[in-house]
Design a protein around this motif. Structure first.
Motif, mmCIF file in Angstrom:
data_model
loop_
_atom_site.group_PDB
_atom_site.id
_atom_site.type_symbol
_atom_site.label_atom_id
_atom_site.label_comp_id
_atom_site.label_asym_id
_atom_site.label_seq_id
_atom_site.Cartn_x
_atom_site.Cartn_y
_atom_site.Cartn_z
ATOM 1 N N TYR A 225 69.639 61.189 -88.890
ATOM 2 C CA TYR A 225 70.794 61.677 -88.815
ATOM 3 C C TYR A 225 71.133 63.035 -89.497
ATOM 4 O O TYR A 225 70.027 63.541 -90.150
ATOM 5 N N ASP A 254 71.734 62.407 -98.930
ATOM 6 C CA ASP A 254 71.602 61.256 -98.178
ATOM 7 C C ASP A 254 70.660 61.426 -96.721
ATOM 8 O O ASP A 254 71.131 62.470 -95.995
ATOM 9 N N ASP A 265 67.714 55.324 -94.170
ATOM 10 C CA ASP A 265 69.058 55.872 -94.719
ATOM 11 C C ASP A 265 69.096 55.506 -95.797
ATOM 12 O O ASP A 265 69.373 54.370 -96.465
ATOM 13 N N THR A 267 70.416 57.226 -99.923
ATOM 14 C CA THR A 267 71.226 58.247 -100.792
ATOM 15 C C THR A 267 70.625 57.973 -102.327
ATOM 16 O O THR A 267 70.374 56.907 -102.719
ATOM 17 N N GLU A 396 75.191 50.743 -100.268
ATOM 18 C CA GLU A 396 75.469 52.139 -100.536
ATOM 19 C C GLU A 396 76.767 52.266 -101.436
ATOM 20 O O GLU A 396 77.689 53.124 -100.861
ATOM 21 N N GLU A 438 71.913 54.494 -102.275
ATOM 22 C CA GLU A 438 71.674 53.955 -100.857
ATOM 23 C C GLU A 438 70.464 53.357 -100.825
ATOM 24 O O GLU A 438 69.642 54.073 -100.765
HETATM 25 MN MN MN Z 1 73.269 57.523 -95.778
#
Ligand code: MN
Ligand code: GLY
Ligand code: MN
Length: 470
Positions: A225, A254, A265, A267, A396, A438
């Motif tokens: 992402y 992130d 994913d 953070t 998160e 996260e």
């Molecule tokens: Mn994230």
């Protein structure tokens, strides 16, 4: 273009397709990959990635392909490669090689699809899902006589069955999925350590992003992402990276890897100068405790909303201890007071998509009979299912001083009026802006497994890495 064959054994995809066919009650499904998008002219396309349902069933990002799945077997439909393609892109695998690598019965020209659909009883007998790619959608509309005007929430008949079957299959990860997820998560952890090492006052946000993405590229991966790498973590989806890092700032990153479609994913938040200020450290430790408390709840049978509320209670306890909120913890959480500083949900499903299967709306995230709450904060919770072994979720929690919330009369009014929110105490934490921690967590039969554990998060461990470029 250069076609990459699946890297995992064909039996993985055969098993998944057989499991899908079994759930479709004798109806066939036609699942589309989507097409390449030009960046400006067709010869300069954006990097291509097939739709996740297609990837799950075939293991390969083949543009403009579709896979036919039925109890009788599977076939792949492709556009024949133009004659001069090899001149520009090298030799492509033969259709027989593609069929063998995916374990499909055969590969056919997609021009044959109208006959195949007619032989199956017509478009209404063939299940499909609307592609996110507008061009693919147009050919789906024509081939399958659909318009899907009501969007994914309005899927009906065979399409709704297909969506439910995909959700059921992808919700619980098989061994092949976990293999790729673990690899993506290991690279994601390494990328965060690279970001911490590269950080120092005077550097620019985009340089830290560069160090992090370079680490992913060293693993042969890209991002799953658009990265958030910023000293303004209070802007929740801050995709801008033009700030210079100042002594005393917190960096919030992130960033997650994508490995053959599978997503990481993570953070982390770290001090630019290598040392949290006392106010930053106090809030950091509250977020970390809330994250650990929530992770501990990731166990079979636990409703995910309860995981969220565990984090909310933990954060609220910390905010009461700091004097920022006044009142009794459970009552504050019930009224949603924590959402003034923790406005989002505690996490989401993760798999092939970073927010797994959100292309299907809340069908994946919310169990039948459950729907989003009206309350500010709780309404942003993306997942409310009972956890089961094999499910992978993010955890998160965060604390943010978001001007758009703290200056919002309607949201803050009741909490200002009765003295719940102590703005004077909150004012002492102006150097925090935003903190999020996260991780990606696998629900197992026993204790939760933190798949991104290798990225340090204890305050001292983080401080020890900042600025320590190898
Ligand atoms: Mn994230
Ligand atoms: N990186 C997107 C998210 O954390 O949900
Ligand atoms: Mn996330």
């Amino acid at each position: 273009m250069t076609l990459a064959l699946p890297s995992q054994d064909a039996s993985v995809f055969q098993r998944r397709r057989a499991a899908l066919a079994e759930r479709l009650g004798g109806k066939p499904a036609l699942v589309f990959a989507g097409g390449q998008k030009p960046m400006n002219y067709p010869g300069n396309p954006y990097p291509y990635r097939a739709d996740s349902h297609f990837l799950y069933l075939t293991g390969a990002s083949l543009p403009d392909a579709s896979v036919w799945v039925s109890e009788a077997g599977s076939e792949l439909f492709l556009t024949p490669t133009p004659e001069d393609d090899a001149l520009w892109h090298g030799a492509t695998p033969s259709w027989a090689e593609i069929a063998a690598a995916m374990g499909v019965d055969r590969v056919r020209d997609r021009a044959e699809l109208p006959e195949v659909i007619a032989a199956a009883g017509g478009p209404s007998e063939v299940a499909s899902l609307p592609s996110a790619d507008p061009q693919t959608r147009r050919s789906q509309d024509a081939l399958l006589d659909r318009s899907w005007l009501a969007g994914v929430e309005g899927l009906e008949g065979v399409d709704a069955h297909l969506a439910d079957a995909m959700v059921a299959l992808r919700m619980v990860h098989d061994a092949a999925a976990l293999e790729r997820l673990r690899e993506a998560h290991a690279a994601t952890a390494a990328c965060h350590m690279a970001g911490m090492r590269a950080t120092k006052p005077g550097a620019w946000e985009y340089q830290i992003r560069g160090a992090m993405e370079a680490e992913l590229m060293r693993h042969g991966m890209r991002t799953s992402y658009q990265p958030i790498v910023t000293v303004h973590g209070e802007i929740l989806h801050n995709f801008d990276q033009r700030n210079q890092l100042q002594d005393g700032d917190l960096m919030l990153a992130d960033v997650g890897a994508e490995h053959e479609g599978w997503a990481g994913d993570v953070t982390r938040t770290w001090p630019v100068n290598g040392k949290f200020s006392p106010t930053q450290r106090a809030m950091y430790d509250i977020v970390l405790q809330a994250q650990l408390d929530a992770i501990d709840k990731v166990r079979p049978g636990v409703r995910y909303r309860e995981v969220h509320l565990t984090a909310a209670r933990s954060l609220t306890r910390g905010l009461v201890d700091l004097g920022i909120l006044r009142g009794e913890v459970d009552g504050l959480v019930e009224r949603g007071a924590h959402a003034l500083l923790f406005p989002h949900g505690v996490g989401h499903l993760i798999g092939l998509d970073v927010h797994d299967m959100e292309d299907l709306g809340d069908r994946a995230g919310y169990a039948p009979g459950r729907s989003r709450a009206d309350q500010f904060g709780l309404g942003y919770l993306r997942l409310d299912r009972d956890l089961a072994p094999g499910m992978c979720v993010t955890i998160e929690p965060g604390l943010y001083l978001v001007p758009a919330i703290l200056e919002h009369r309607e949201l803050c009014g009741p909490f200002d009026a009765d003295g719940t929110l102590n703005r004077e105490a909150l004012g002492r934490f102006a150097d925090v802006r935003g903190i999020r921690i996260e991780d990606d967590v696998l629900c197992t039969e026993d204790a939760p497994e933190v798949l991104t554990q290798a990225a340090p998060k204890a305050a001292e461990a983080v401080e020890a890495l900042v600025g320590r470029e190898a």
